[in-house]
Enzyme design. Structure first.
Site, mmCIF file in Angstrom:
data_model
loop_
_atom_site.group_PDB
_atom_site.id
_atom_site.type_symbol
_atom_site.label_atom_id
_atom_site.label_comp_id
_atom_site.label_asym_id
_atom_site.label_seq_id
_atom_site.Cartn_x
_atom_site.Cartn_y
_atom_site.Cartn_z
ATOM 1 N N TYR A 139 0.820 -1.219 0.000
ATOM 2 C CA TYR A 139 0.000 0.000 0.000
ATOM 3 C C TYR A 139 0.853 1.269 0.000
ATOM 4 O O TYR A 139 0.327 2.360 0.118
ATOM 5 C CB TYR A 139 -0.918 0.020 1.232
ATOM 6 C CG TYR A 139 -2.155 -0.829 1.086
ATOM 7 C CD1 TYR A 139 -2.067 -2.205 0.928
ATOM 8 C CD2 TYR A 139 -3.425 -0.253 1.117
ATOM 9 C CE1 TYR A 139 -3.200 -2.984 0.803
ATOM 10 C CE2 TYR A 139 -4.566 -1.029 0.994
ATOM 11 C CZ TYR A 139 -4.450 -2.389 0.834
ATOM 12 O OH TYR A 139 -5.582 -3.153 0.714
ATOM 13 N N LYS A 189 4.075 -14.767 3.983
ATOM 14 C CA LYS A 189 4.356 -15.711 2.900
ATOM 15 C C LYS A 189 5.863 -15.787 2.781
ATOM 16 O O LYS A 189 6.465 -15.418 1.769
ATOM 17 C CB LYS A 189 3.687 -15.197 1.607
ATOM 18 C CG LYS A 189 3.785 -16.132 0.419
ATOM 19 C CD LYS A 189 2.819 -17.304 0.470
ATOM 20 C CE LYS A 189 3.074 -18.238 -0.692
ATOM 21 N NZ LYS A 189 2.218 -19.435 -0.671
ATOM 22 N N ASP A 222 -1.832 -18.389 2.594
ATOM 23 C CA ASP A 222 -2.765 -19.326 1.941
ATOM 24 C C ASP A 222 -3.266 -20.363 2.943
ATOM 25 O O ASP A 222 -4.469 -20.630 3.042
ATOM 26 C CB ASP A 222 -2.115 -19.975 0.703
ATOM 27 C CG ASP A 222 -0.714 -20.525 0.953
ATOM 28 O OD1 ASP A 222 -0.133 -20.250 2.037
ATOM 29 O OD2 ASP A 222 -0.185 -21.224 0.068
ATOM 30 N N ASP A 246 -5.811 -7.107 4.781
ATOM 31 C CA ASP A 246 -7.013 -6.665 4.052
ATOM 32 C C ASP A 246 -7.822 -7.886 3.621
ATOM 33 O O ASP A 246 -9.035 -7.964 3.833
ATOM 34 C CB ASP A 246 -6.571 -5.839 2.835
ATOM 35 C CG ASP A 246 -7.755 -5.362 2.012
ATOM 36 O OD1 ASP A 246 -8.734 -4.884 2.601
ATOM 37 O OD2 ASP A 246 -7.701 -5.494 0.770
ATOM 38 N N ASP A 250 -11.514 -9.724 5.348
ATOM 39 C CA ASP A 250 -12.771 -9.972 4.622
ATOM 40 C C ASP A 250 -13.191 -11.427 4.770
ATOM 41 O O ASP A 250 -14.380 -11.723 4.931
ATOM 42 C CB ASP A 250 -12.623 -9.635 3.131
ATOM 43 C CG ASP A 250 -13.016 -8.190 2.808
ATOM 44 O OD1 ASP A 250 -12.875 -7.331 3.704
ATOM 45 O OD2 ASP A 250 -13.457 -7.920 1.675
HETATM 46 C C1 IPM Z 1 -10.498 -1.720 3.629
HETATM 47 C C2 IPM Z 1 -10.684 -1.349 2.180
HETATM 48 C C3 IPM Z 1 -9.557 -0.411 1.758
HETATM 49 C C4 IPM Z 1 -8.254 -1.155 1.922
HETATM 50 C C5 IPM Z 1 -9.724 0.129 0.313
HETATM 51 C C6 IPM Z 1 -11.046 0.844 0.152
HETATM 52 C C7 IPM Z 1 -8.593 1.015 -0.086
HETATM 53 O O1 IPM Z 1 -10.747 -2.479 1.394
HETATM 54 O O2 IPM Z 1 -10.528 -0.825 4.478
HETATM 55 O O3 IPM Z 1 -10.320 -2.908 3.912
HETATM 56 O O4 IPM Z 1 -7.811 -1.856 1.001
HETATM 57 O O5 IPM Z 1 -7.669 -1.043 2.992
HETATM 58 MN MN MN Z 2 -10.696 -4.345 2.518
#
Ligand code: IPM
Ligand code: MN
Length: 346
Positions: A139, A189, A222, A246, A250
């Site tokens: 990032y 990784k 992974d 990130d 999710d």
């Molecule tokens: C998150 C989002 C952000 C990230 C995006 C919107 C840049 O996915 O906060 O997880 O990748 O951090």
């Molecule tokens: Mn995200």
């Protein structure tokens, strides 16, 4: 109502899409908690996001940053709008705020709330807190495109990893695990990304001896994804790099009912920090009342903890836990769900 003895100075950035709706819900819940616990919240609204950008061309000015710095915390809804090319607001606003405020810890807890259903039948065993490095890695924004649009196009994205950043995030992970008497798993990784992964391993090795009570483990990203689904209870505190965090957060959200059920904290302990749901701006459902306010409300609870309002944070978490089951099947609007939580927090 208890007498007001303390006051907190908050910046609120509702942002784009469903951001304003979930923030309205979070403020409703916060008001109820503040009343019950006897503190006051002074809220300043900042209209940052797509509308401002489309109207003025500005995303985040030095003046905005200076003003945000004057608050104890920032509560943010969501960033991103289909009218603006992808990346502009995300990088110019969200990622820039994380970096400019040096919010090096992105804390993302995932736990199944009672009454919420999961795709996993053993999701009640998942109670993970991802400690995501929040200022570097892939990032960092470094990289190059050569010969764009041609057969010879070459693109690079650089993963930046510095000892000060990696050692502080690993230290934070150890401190959290020690305080909670939990284990710490490093996820990376290292079998491919030897240099970046090696820096994390070095930090684990050098800092670990200061925390003899913390059990440590290592998983490749992974395998961590696989194990989080098949053996969720293996994970407690997980420390990992920016992109892996990130993705893994999710996945963890998906296992506890969905992205609408998780909150996050972008923190620099002791300094102004920013709290936001893990979900995005979901423009497809903006204005329909379908947005789940729980992610924003749990982020608000994390904010209360940062403000030293531990009793308020617990009260808000308990309120969410008490009614989440009624909200889960999507039969309450964002506002109705928020009212229910606010009432439970009163
Ligand atoms: C998150 C989002 C952000 C990230 C995006 C919107 C840049 O996915 O906060 O997880 O990748 O951090
Ligand atoms: Mn995200």
């Amino acid at each position: 109502m208890a007498e007001v003895v303390r006051s907190h100075n908050l910046a609120v950035v509702p942002g784009d899409g469903i951001g304003p709706e979930v923030i309205e819900g979070a403020l409703m819940a916060l008001d109820a908690v503040a009343d019950a616990e006897g503190f006051a919240l002074e809220v300043t609204n900042y209209e940052l996001g797509a509308n401002r950008y489309l109207n003025t061309g500005e995303i985040l000015t030095d003046d905005d940053l200076a003003r945000l710095h004057e608050h104890e915390a920032v509560l943010l809804g969501a960033v991103g709008d289909p009218r603006v090319p992808p990346g502009i607001l995300e990088k110019g606003l969200l990622l820039r705020l994380r970096r400019e405020l040096d919010l090096y810890v992105n804390l993302r807890p995932s736990r199944l709330l009672s009454g919420v259903s999961s795709v996993l039948n053993n999701a009640d065993q998942l109670d993970v807190t991802i400690v995501r490095e929040n200022t570097e890695g892939l990032y960092c924004g470094r990289g190059e495109s050569e010969n764009p649009g041609t057969e010879l196009e070459i693109s690079t994205e650089v993963s930046l990893n510095t000892w000060p950043s990696i050692s502080r995030i690993v230290r934070y992970g150890f401190e959290l695990a020690a305080a909670r008497k939990q284990s710490l798993t490093l996820v990376h990784k290292t079998n491919v990304l030897e240099r970046a992964g090696g820096l994390y391993l070095r930090a684990m090795k050098e800092i670990g001896p200061e925390f003899p009570g913390v059990e440590t483990a290592y998983q490749h990203i992974d395998a961590a994804c696989l194990l989080m689904v098949t053996q969720p209870k293996r994970f407690q505190v997980v420390v990992t790099d920016n992109l892996f965090g990130d993705i893994l957060s999710d996945l963890a959200a998906g296992l506890v009912g969905g992205i609408g059920f998780v909150g996050s904290a972008n923190m620099h302990p002791g300094k102004v920090s920013m709290f936001e749901p893990v979900h995005g701006s979901a423009p497809d459902i903006a204005g329909t009342g379908l947005a789940n306010p729980i992610g924003a409300i749990l982020s608000a609870a994390m904010m209360l903890q940062h403000l030293g309002e531990d009793a308020g944070a617990e009260r808000l978490e308990r309120a969410v836990e008490a009614v989440a089951g009624k909200i889960a099947p999507d039969h309450l609007s964002t506002r109705e769900a928020s009212e229910l939580i606010a009432e439970a927090a009163s």
